[in-house]
Design an enzyme around this catalytic site. Structure first.
Site, PDB file in Angstrom:
ATOM      1  N   GLU A  11       0.684  -1.125   0.214  1.00  0.00           N
ATOM      2  CA  GLU A  11      -0.111  -0.043  -0.196  1.00  0.00           C
ATOM      3  C   GLU A  11       1.281   0.870  -0.086  1.00  0.00           C
ATOM      4  O   GLU A  11       0.358   2.482  -0.248  1.00  0.00           O
ATOM      5  CB  GLU A  11      -0.820  -0.054   0.933  1.00  0.00           C
ATOM      6  CG  GLU A  11      -2.256  -1.280   0.944  1.00  0.00           C
ATOM      7  CD  GLU A  11      -3.153  -1.211   2.411  1.00  0.00           C
ATOM      8  OE1 GLU A  11      -4.197  -1.731   2.102  1.00  0.00           O
ATOM      9  OE2 GLU A  11      -2.404  -0.629   3.220  1.00  0.00           O
ATOM     10  N   GLY A  76     -12.789  -4.503   1.271  1.00  0.00           N
ATOM     11  CA  GLY A  76     -13.633  -5.505   0.220  1.00  0.00           C
ATOM     12  C   GLY A  76     -14.653  -4.351   0.732  1.00  0.00           C
ATOM     13  O   GLY A  76     -15.023  -3.798   1.824  1.00  0.00           O
ATOM     14  N   MET A 171     -10.016  -2.943   7.729  1.00  0.00           N
ATOM     15  CA  MET A 171      -9.303  -3.197   9.209  1.00  0.00           C
ATOM     16  C   MET A 171      -8.753  -2.277   9.979  1.00  0.00           C
ATOM     17  O   MET A 171      -7.852  -2.495  11.379  1.00  0.00           O
ATOM     18  CB  MET A 171      -8.319  -4.149   9.203  1.00  0.00           C
ATOM     19  CG  MET A 171      -9.249  -5.607   8.456  1.00  0.00           C
ATOM     20  SD  MET A 171      -7.966  -6.764   8.297  1.00  0.00           S
ATOM     21  CE  MET A 171      -7.365  -7.549  10.510  1.00  0.00           C
ATOM     22  N   GLU A 172      -8.615  -0.813   9.299  1.00  0.00           N
ATOM     23  CA  GLU A 172      -8.046   0.514   9.709  1.00  0.00           C
ATOM     24  C   GLU A 172      -8.490   1.921   9.871  1.00  0.00           C
ATOM     25  O   GLU A 172      -7.816   1.979  11.282  1.00  0.00           O
ATOM     26  CB  GLU A 172      -6.357   0.538   9.426  1.00  0.00           C
ATOM     27  CG  GLU A 172      -5.372  -0.370   9.449  1.00  0.00           C
ATOM     28  CD  GLU A 172      -5.315  -1.824   8.694  1.00  0.00           C
ATOM     29  OE1 GLU A 172      -6.149  -1.350   7.696  1.00  0.00           O
ATOM     30  OE2 GLU A 172      -5.692  -2.821   8.139  1.00  0.00           O
ATOM     31  N   ASP A 195     -11.930  -7.188  -3.239  1.00  0.00           N
ATOM     32  CA  ASP A 195     -12.703  -8.600  -2.723  1.00  0.00           C
ATOM     33  C   ASP A 195     -13.742  -7.469  -3.052  1.00  0.00           C
ATOM     34  O   ASP A 195     -14.079  -6.797  -2.070  1.00  0.00           O
ATOM     35  CB  ASP A 195     -12.121  -9.309  -2.289  1.00  0.00           C
ATOM     36  CG  ASP A 195     -11.495  -8.724  -0.568  1.00  0.00           C
ATOM     37  OD1 ASP A 195     -10.535  -7.992   0.018  1.00  0.00           O
ATOM     38  OD2 ASP A 195     -12.565  -8.382  -0.217  1.00  0.00           O
TER      39      ASP A 195
HETATM   40  N1  ADE Z   1      -9.607  -5.854   3.295  1.00  0.00           N
HETATM   41  C1  ADE Z   1      -9.388  -6.245   2.078  1.00  0.00           C
HETATM   42  N2  ADE Z   1     -10.729  -6.763   2.247  1.00  0.00           N
HETATM   43  C2  ADE Z   1     -11.113  -6.824   2.999  1.00  0.00           C
HETATM   44  C3  ADE Z   1     -12.003  -7.348   3.516  1.00  0.00           C
HETATM   45  N3  ADE Z   1     -12.711  -8.494   3.034  1.00  0.00           N
HETATM   46  N4  ADE Z   1     -12.517  -7.735   4.650  1.00  0.00           N
HETATM   47  C4  ADE Z   1     -11.632  -6.836   5.663  1.00  0.00           C
HETATM   48  N5  ADE Z   1     -10.440  -6.231   5.335  1.00  0.00           N
HETATM   49  C5  ADE Z   1      -9.388  -6.482   4.116  1.00  0.00           C
END
Ligand code: ADE
Length: 231
Positions: A11, A76, A171-172, A195
């Site tokens: 990243e 995601g 996640m951050e 995703d």
């Molecule tokens: N970062 C990228 N894809 C993710 C997902 N599906 N869940 C949490 N963090 C992510």
């Protein structure tokens, strides 16, 4: 000074490669890179994965004089319009994994804290303008839902949409936002979609993450050119 933060090497590595006058500042668990990117003085760092790492790194950035924070990375997609490669610019951030509902608090609310943290309008506008300049991607402005979980199920996606109105899962972001809010420092989170957080998200993530991480990087680069003056 502008701070640019990612969670993983993929990243930030393309930005780090172009950082001029680079100076590395070591802190327990994190290295901050100070330098000049496209003529703009910046602090650049890979903070690590998850909310604890993000909060710690944000605190270091603020202590080193960060007056604005831009988070760049992958997520995601949860908003139904999002496909792999598209971009989310945060309107605000929430912590979807916080649960003190047994004591009467709303899902996602840390007692005594805000239920969500709003991104800075000027940084948002600069990010959206830059994101629209990335060819072939759809840009969604929306809520970033953060938690120490990789979401990979239809039920997980449905929960984030229904309980939080989330546009994407990562996640951050909310940890960065919470720390910035305490210091009154503006932030924005920019995420490209690796995703769609449902079944198979793990496979898509592995395949697409390195490529789509470039989209978020392109947005940061575009932002540097059109950045509003510091507050
Ligand atoms: N970062 C990228 N894809 C993710 C997902 N599906 N869940 C949490 N963090 C992510």
């Amino acid at each position: 000074m502008l701070a640019i933060m990612g969670a993983m090497d993929e990243e930030i590595e393309l930005l780090l490669a172009d950082l001029q006058d680079r100076e590395d500042l070591g802190f327990p668990g994190v290295t901050l890179h100070r330098g000049v990117l496209d003529g703009v003085p910046v602090l650049l760092t890979r903070g690590g994965i998850g909310k604890v790492n993000a909060a710690l790194t944000t605190a270091y950035l603020l202590m080193q004089g960060a007056s604005r924070v831009v988070f760049t990375g992958v997520a995601g997609g949860v908003h139904p319009d999002l496909k792999v490669g598209d971009i989310v610019v945060s309107t605000d951030c929430v912590q979807h994994d916080v649960d003190v509902t047994a004591l009467g608090y709303d899902a996602g609310t840390v007692p005594g804290e805000s239920p969500s943290w709003a991104a800075d309008p000027a940084l948002r506008a600069a990010a959206v303008t830059a994101a629209r300049g990335v060819e072939g991607v759809h840009v969604v402005e929306g809520r970033v839902a953060s938690g120490d979980q990789f979401i990979a199920s239809a039920s997980g996606v449905a929960r984030l949409r229904e309980a939080f109105g989330a546009a994407c899962a990562e996640m951050e972001g909310a940890a960065v936002a919470q720390v910035c809010a305490k210091a009154g420092v503006p932030f924005v989170v920019i995420r490209s979609v690796s995703d769609t957080a449902d079944t198979g998200a793990n496979v898509d993530y592995r395949e697409f993450m390195p490529r789509v991480a470039r989209h978020a990087k392109q947005v940061v680069r575009g932002m540097l050119a059109g950045l509003p003056p510091a507050p």
